[in-house]
Design a protein around this motif. Structure first.
Motif, PDB file in Angstrom:
ATOM      1  N   LYS A   1     -42.141 -71.756  28.450  1.00 54.94           N
ATOM      2  CA  LYS A   1     -42.905 -73.001  28.377  1.00 54.94           C
ATOM      3  C   LYS A   1     -42.303 -73.972  27.354  1.00 54.94           C
ATOM      4  O   LYS A   1     -42.513 -75.173  27.445  1.00 54.94           O
ATOM      5  CB  LYS A   1     -44.379 -72.716  28.047  1.00 54.94           C
ATOM      6  N   LEU A   2     -41.557 -73.456  26.393  1.00 53.08           N
ATOM      7  CA  LEU A   2     -40.886 -74.309  25.405  1.00 53.08           C
ATOM      8  C   LEU A   2     -39.561 -74.852  25.930  1.00 53.08           C
ATOM      9  O   LEU A   2     -39.097 -75.901  25.503  1.00 53.08           O
ATOM     10  CB  LEU A   2     -40.616 -73.517  24.113  1.00 53.08           C
ATOM     11  N   LYS A   3     -38.949 -74.107  26.857  1.00 51.28           N
ATOM     12  CA  LYS A   3     -37.602 -74.438  27.324  1.00 51.28           C
ATOM     13  C   LYS A   3     -37.558 -75.171  28.661  1.00 51.28           C
ATOM     14  O   LYS A   3     -36.534 -75.726  29.020  1.00 51.28           O
ATOM     15  CB  LYS A   3     -36.760 -73.164  27.468  1.00 51.28           C
ATOM     16  N   SER A   4     -38.642 -75.140  29.412  1.00 50.93           N
ATOM     17  CA  SER A   4     -38.597 -75.658  30.785  1.00 50.93           C
ATOM     18  C   SER A   4     -39.924 -76.307  31.167  1.00 50.93           C
ATOM     19  O   SER A   4     -40.984 -75.876  30.712  1.00 50.93           O
ATOM     20  CB  SER A   4     -38.295 -74.507  31.749  1.00 50.93           C
ATOM     21  N   LYS A   5     -39.828 -77.302  32.011  1.00 43.41           N
ATOM     22  CA  LYS A   5     -41.033 -77.940  32.556  1.00 43.41           C
ATOM     23  C   LYS A   5     -41.453 -77.302  33.885  1.00 43.41           C
ATOM     24  O   LYS A   5     -42.435 -77.700  34.494  1.00 43.41           O
ATOM     25  CB  LYS A   5     -40.779 -79.437  32.768  1.00 43.41           C
ATOM     26  N   ALA A   6     -40.698 -76.301  34.330  1.00 41.13           N
ATOM     27  CA  ALA A   6     -40.994 -75.637  35.605  1.00 41.13           C
ATOM     28  C   ALA A   6     -42.387 -75.017  35.578  1.00 41.13           C
ATOM     29  O   ALA A   6     -42.835 -74.493  34.556  1.00 41.13           O
ATOM     30  CB  ALA A   6     -39.955 -74.562  35.893  1.00 41.13           C
ATOM     31  N   LYS A   7     -43.061 -75.075  36.702  1.00 40.75           N
ATOM     32  CA  LYS A   7     -44.342 -74.391  36.867  1.00 40.75           C
ATOM     33  C   LYS A   7     -44.055 -72.898  37.034  1.00 40.75           C
ATOM     34  O   LYS A   7     -43.049 -72.515  37.634  1.00 40.75           O
ATOM     35  CB  LYS A   7     -45.089 -74.912  38.094  1.00 40.75           C
ATOM     36  N   ILE A   8     -44.944 -72.059  36.501  1.00 39.92           N
ATOM     37  CA  ILE A   8     -44.708 -70.619  36.527  1.00 39.92           C
ATOM     38  C   ILE A   8     -45.815 -69.906  37.293  1.00 39.92           C
ATOM     39  O   ILE A   8     -46.998 -70.033  36.967  1.00 39.92           O
ATOM     40  CB  ILE A   8     -44.591 -70.054  35.103  1.00 39.92           C
ATOM     41  N   VAL A   9     -45.386 -69.167  38.317  1.00 40.69           N
ATOM     42  CA  VAL A   9     -46.301 -68.355  39.116  1.00 40.69           C
ATOM     43  C   VAL A   9     -46.047 -66.896  38.772  1.00 40.69           C
ATOM     44  O   VAL A   9     -44.938 -66.393  38.950  1.00 40.69           O
ATOM     45  CB  VAL A   9     -46.079 -68.548  40.634  1.00 40.69           C
ATOM     46  N   ILE A  10     -47.059 -66.224  38.254  1.00 42.00           N
ATOM     47  CA  ILE A  10     -46.971 -64.787  38.022  1.00 42.00           C
ATOM     48  C   ILE A  10     -47.102 -64.106  39.380  1.00 42.00           C
ATOM     49  O   ILE A  10     -48.039 -64.378  40.139  1.00 42.00           O
ATOM     50  CB  ILE A  10     -48.090 -64.294  37.079  1.00 42.00           C
ATOM     51  N   LEU A  11     -46.142 -63.245  39.680  1.00 41.83           N
ATOM     52  CA  LEU A  11     -46.130 -62.502  40.936  1.00 41.83           C
ATOM     53  C   LEU A  11     -46.004 -61.031  40.549  1.00 41.83           C
ATOM     54  O   LEU A  11     -44.904 -60.531  40.331  1.00 41.83           O
ATOM     55  CB  LEU A  11     -44.950 -62.974  41.785  1.00 41.83           C
ATOM     56  N   SER A  12     -47.153 -60.369  40.384  1.00 42.29           N
ATOM     57  CA  SER A  12     -47.160 -59.032  39.799  1.00 42.29           C
ATOM     58  C   SER A  12     -48.299 -58.190  40.357  1.00 42.29           C
ATOM     59  O   SER A  12     -49.338 -58.716  40.738  1.00 42.29           O
ATOM     60  CB  SER A  12     -47.326 -59.170  38.278  1.00 42.29           C
ATOM     61  N   SER A  13     -48.086 -56.888  40.353  1.00 43.27           N
ATOM     62  CA  SER A  13     -49.141 -55.978  40.817  1.00 43.27           C
ATOM     63  C   SER A  13     -50.147 -55.672  39.710  1.00 43.27           C
ATOM     64  O   SER A  13     -51.225 -55.159  39.991  1.00 43.27           O
ATOM     65  CB  SER A  13     -48.523 -54.671  41.319  1.00 43.27           C
ATOM     66  N   VAL A  14     -49.813 -55.989  38.450  1.00 39.46           N
ATOM     67  CA  VAL A  14     -50.724 -55.646  37.344  1.00 39.46           C
ATOM     68  C   VAL A  14     -51.619 -56.802  36.916  1.00 39.46           C
ATOM     69  O   VAL A  14     -52.518 -56.618  36.107  1.00 39.46           O
ATOM     70  CB  VAL A  14     -49.961 -55.100  36.108  1.00 39.46           C
ATOM     71  N   ALA A  15     -51.372 -57.993  37.437  1.00 37.42           N
ATOM     72  CA  ALA A  15     -52.149 -59.166  37.000  1.00 37.42           C
ATOM     73  C   ALA A  15     -53.322 -59.448  37.930  1.00 37.42           C
ATOM     74  O   ALA A  15     -53.519 -60.560  38.397  1.00 37.42           O
ATOM     75  CB  ALA A  15     -51.235 -60.383  36.892  1.00 37.42           C
ATOM     76  N   LEU A  16     -54.099 -58.422  38.200  1.00 37.67           N
ATOM     77  CA  LEU A  16     -55.280 -58.586  39.049  1.00 37.67           C
ATOM     78  C   LEU A  16     -56.273 -59.508  38.360  1.00 37.67           C
ATOM     79  O   LEU A  16     -56.348 -59.559  37.140  1.00 37.67           O
ATOM     80  CB  LEU A  16     -55.929 -57.231  39.308  1.00 37.67           C
ATOM     81  N   SER A  17     -57.032 -60.221  39.149  1.00 42.06           N
ATOM     82  CA  SER A  17     -58.023 -61.143  38.606  1.00 42.06           C
ATOM     83  C   SER A  17     -58.933 -60.422  37.624  1.00 42.06           C
ATOM     84  O   SER A  17     -59.461 -59.350  37.920  1.00 42.06           O
ATOM     85  CB  SER A  17     -58.844 -61.726  39.764  1.00 42.06           C
ATOM     86  N   GLY A  18     -59.076 -60.995  36.433  1.00 45.43           N
ATOM     87  CA  GLY A  18     -59.928 -60.409  35.417  1.00 45.43           C
ATOM     88  C   GLY A  18     -59.261 -59.359  34.539  1.00 45.43           C
ATOM     89  O   GLY A  18     -59.859 -58.885  33.580  1.00 45.43           O
ATOM     90  N   SER A  19     -58.019 -58.994  34.853  1.00 49.10           N
ATOM     91  CA  SER A  19     -57.328 -57.979  34.052  1.00 49.10           C
ATOM     92  C   SER A  19     -56.815 -58.580  32.740  1.00 49.10           C
ATOM     93  O   SER A  19     -56.637 -59.795  32.637  1.00 49.10           O
ATOM     94  CB  SER A  19     -56.144 -57.405  34.841  1.00 49.10           C
TER      95      SER A  19
END
Length: 135
Positions: free
Chosen positions: A72-90
């Protein structure tokens, strides 16, 4: 306009699946790939005009959450987390949001989800388009 994408995942199979998925979307082009956050930071230096980063969390050397701190400090790119551990509320999802993730899409069947496109493709495409302002 073609939106440039960095794909960050420690699995060669997942990088291949994601590259193939992105290549079928004419408004996006996967231009860089990294197997961990450390390599991804190097790619940010090589690609200043990225629109989007598709980011796994669980990776060796530097995980996705640590990468997020710097990205976030180095780029203006939007970031999408694509992971099996980032379930909603985790805790992972909460930490990713806190560190600036713009969206989270969960992998449907573990770290290597070869069914990603079948089960989450429409959701991922919609998120990607929305984050770059395409609806």
């Amino acid at each position: 306009m073609e939106h440039k994408v960095l794909v960050v995942d420690d699995s060669v199979m997942m990088r291949t699946v994601i590259r193939s998925f992105v290549s079928k979307m004419p408004e996006f082009k996967a231009v860089a790939f990294a197997e961990n956050g450390k390599k991804a930071l190097e790619e940010l230096d090589n690609h200043k005009d990225l629109s989007l980063i598709l980011l796994d969390i669980e990776m060796p050397e530097m995980d996705g959450l640590e990468f997020l701190r710097y990205a976030k400090l180095k780029s203006k790119a939007k970031i999408v987390i694509l992971s099996s551990v980032a379930l909603s509320g985790s805790p992972y999802a909460a930490k990713a949001r806190e560190l600036g993730a713009d969206a989270i899409v969960t992998k449907p069947s573990g770290a290597v989800s070869l069914d990603l496109v079948d089960k989450r493709g429409d959701e991922l495409a919609g998120v990607m388009r929305r984050l770059v302002g395409l609806g």
